[in-house]
Design an enzyme around this catalytic site. Structure first.
Site, PDB file in Angstrom:
ATOM      1  N   SER A   7       0.860  -1.181   0.000  1.00  0.00           N
ATOM      2  CA  SER A   7       0.000   0.000   0.000  1.00  0.00           C
ATOM      3  C   SER A   7       0.892   1.225   0.000  1.00  0.00           C
ATOM      4  CB  SER A   7      -0.942   0.000   1.204  1.00  0.00           C
ATOM      5  OG  SER A   7      -0.223  -0.135   2.424  1.00  0.00           O
ATOM      6  N   GLU A   9       1.181   5.640   0.713  1.00  0.00           N
ATOM      7  CA  GLU A   9       0.638   6.857   1.306  1.00  0.00           C
ATOM      8  C   GLU A   9       0.995   8.065   0.447  1.00  0.00           C
ATOM      9  OE1 GLU A   9       0.974   7.931   5.673  1.00  0.00           O
ATOM     10  OE2 GLU A   9       2.164   9.561   4.787  1.00  0.00           O
ATOM     11  N   THR A  40      -3.123  11.517   3.497  1.00  0.00           N
ATOM     12  CA  THR A  40      -2.958  12.108   4.818  1.00  0.00           C
ATOM     13  C   THR A  40      -3.934  13.257   5.047  1.00  0.00           C
ATOM     14  OG1 THR A  40      -1.248  13.652   4.091  1.00  0.00           O
ATOM     15  CG2 THR A  40      -0.519  11.487   4.853  1.00  0.00           C
ATOM     16  N   ALA A  43      -3.051  18.846  10.127  1.00  0.00           N
ATOM     17  CA  ALA A  43      -3.313  19.165  11.528  1.00  0.00           C
ATOM     18  C   ALA A  43      -4.652  19.875  11.678  1.00  0.00           C
ATOM     19  CB  ALA A  43      -2.192  20.039  12.088  1.00  0.00           C
ATOM     20  N   HIS A  68      -7.047   9.177   5.726  1.00  0.00           N
ATOM     21  CA  HIS A  68      -6.589   9.461   7.082  1.00  0.00           C
ATOM     22  C   HIS A  68      -7.661  10.315   7.752  1.00  0.00           C
ATOM     23  CE1 HIS A  68      -2.030   8.592   6.951  1.00  0.00           C
ATOM     24  NE2 HIS A  68      -2.632   7.903   6.005  1.00  0.00           N
ATOM     25  N   ARG A  98      -5.126  10.243  16.306  1.00  0.00           N
ATOM     26  CA  ARG A  98      -5.415  11.383  17.167  1.00  0.00           C
ATOM     27  C   ARG A  98      -5.148  12.670  16.417  1.00  0.00           C
ATOM     28  NH1 ARG A  98      -1.726  13.588  21.991  1.00  0.00           N
ATOM     29  NH2 ARG A  98      -0.631  14.240  20.115  1.00  0.00           N
ATOM     30  N   ASP A 100      -2.755  16.144  15.156  1.00  0.00           N
ATOM     31  CA  ASP A 100      -2.198  17.333  15.791  1.00  0.00           C
ATOM     32  C   ASP A 100      -3.080  18.536  15.497  1.00  0.00           C
ATOM     33  OD1 ASP A 100       0.210  15.994  16.669  1.00  0.00           O
ATOM     34  OD2 ASP A 100       0.833  16.023  14.567  1.00  0.00           O
ATOM     35  N   PHE A 207      12.806  15.210   9.041  1.00  0.00           N
ATOM     36  CA  PHE A 207      11.561  14.520   9.373  1.00  0.00           C
ATOM     37  C   PHE A 207      11.736  13.649  10.607  1.00  0.00           C
ATOM     38  CE2 PHE A 207       9.521  14.310   4.858  1.00  0.00           C
ATOM     39  CZ  PHE A 207       9.270  15.676   4.938  1.00  0.00           C
ATOM     40  N   HIS A 257       3.805  -0.914   3.759  1.00  0.00           N
ATOM     41  CA  HIS A 257       3.130   0.356   3.465  1.00  0.00           C
ATOM     42  C   HIS A 257       4.211   1.394   3.200  1.00  0.00           C
ATOM     43  CE1 HIS A 257      -0.165   3.279   3.673  1.00  0.00           C
ATOM     44  NE2 HIS A 257       0.609   4.044   4.415  1.00  0.00           N
TER      45      HIS A 257
END
Length: 281
Positions: A7, A9, A40, A43, A68, A98, A100, A207, A257
């Protein structure tokens, strides 16, 4: 080795030229027959429109898409509405995080942890979504301890997660230890290793310092020794990541992934070295 799912991203582009470039990247990577492609989420939901637009395109291209989905700072009403939107789009897989908040914002919202979000999704939608959650083989940078991090992972599993995708790492032993420690807690979720190709020393180290991923000292020193020699950095990175993938598969990793950074060349070359890429890909 070759039968393991792959997969990818992507992140939602900010400009039209980035959108066109990502379309071309996706077409090249589709040659590897991915199980799904994830997109993705910025935030505080800051890329909501771009994320959902990219997911729609991937679905329209005949591929599986995972959105996401982060919850910190969100209300139940907003999450409920976005889940309905995703269901209407035909999305069947979420990466529940969760997340940011944008800089300068207080916590707020009605969710404190990713496990709260997973439980809410299950309560609202039943089994409509396959729910992926995050895992941190080298421990989440905000966790009080490795044990606390494992307990947080177990809480996501108990809340109804189906599988997990890890933060990227370059130490396979960290992955195996995390997986085995989770099993000892009774958490049998498939834990899919997240793979970050190495194409730029500066980008990787920046990163990694920001997200708490460890770059082994020997890798960091070799990258620094190459200086501005981009070709040597890429060649070294391909060797390191290919060897990592081979060891993970030998150790029983259920899938791979790839964090593509909206690029295709490195992922395609790693796949070729692993015997996964068809001729001409």
């Amino acid at each position: 080795m070759n039968a393991l799912p792959l997969s990818f991203e992507f992140f939602p582009p900010k400009a039209p030229e980035g959108t066109e470039k990502l379309r071309a990247v996706r077409q090249r990577l589709y040659a590897l027959a991915p199980e799904f492609c994830s997109v993705t989420y910025g935030a505080g939901g800051s890329t909501h429109e771009g994320t959902f637009a990219t997911v729609r395109e991937i679905l329209a291209e005949g591929q599986g898409a995972a959105a996401h989905f982060s919850c910190i700072g969100a209300t139940r009403e907003r999450v409920r509405a976005q889940l309905a939107e995703l269901q209407a789009m035909g999305v069947r897989r979420l990466v529940a995080l969760r997340g940011d908040l944008p800089s300068g914002y207080g916590l707020g919202g009605e969710f404190q942890y990713a496990s709260d979000l997973v439980a809410f999704i299950r309560a609202e939608t039943g089994r409509a979504f396959h729910i992926e959650v995050a895992a941190y083989p080298e421990t989440h940078p905000q966790a009080r301890s490795p044990e606390a991090d494992l307990q947080a992972f177990a809480a996501k599993a108990r809340a109804g997660a189906d599988s997990a995708i890890t933060q990227y790492f370059y130490n396979a032993d960290a992955y195996f230890r995390f997986r085995d420690d989770a099993l000892r807690l009774g958490v049998a979720l498939p834990v899919v290793p997240g793979i970050m190709p190495i194409t730029s020393a500066t980008q990787l180290l920046r990163f990694s310092d920001a997200c708490g991923a460890e770059v082994p000292r020997w890798v960091r020193l070799r990258l620094q020794a190459f200086g501005d020699d981009a070709e040597s950095i890429k060649a070294f990175g391909l060797d390191v990541v290919t060897a990592l993938c081979e060891r993970l598969v030998q150790g029983g990793a259920p899938a791979r992934h790839f964090y593509t950074m909206n690029q295709s060349a490195a992922t395609l070359e790693i796949a070729r070295r692993l015997g996964l890429a068809p001729a001409g890909a």
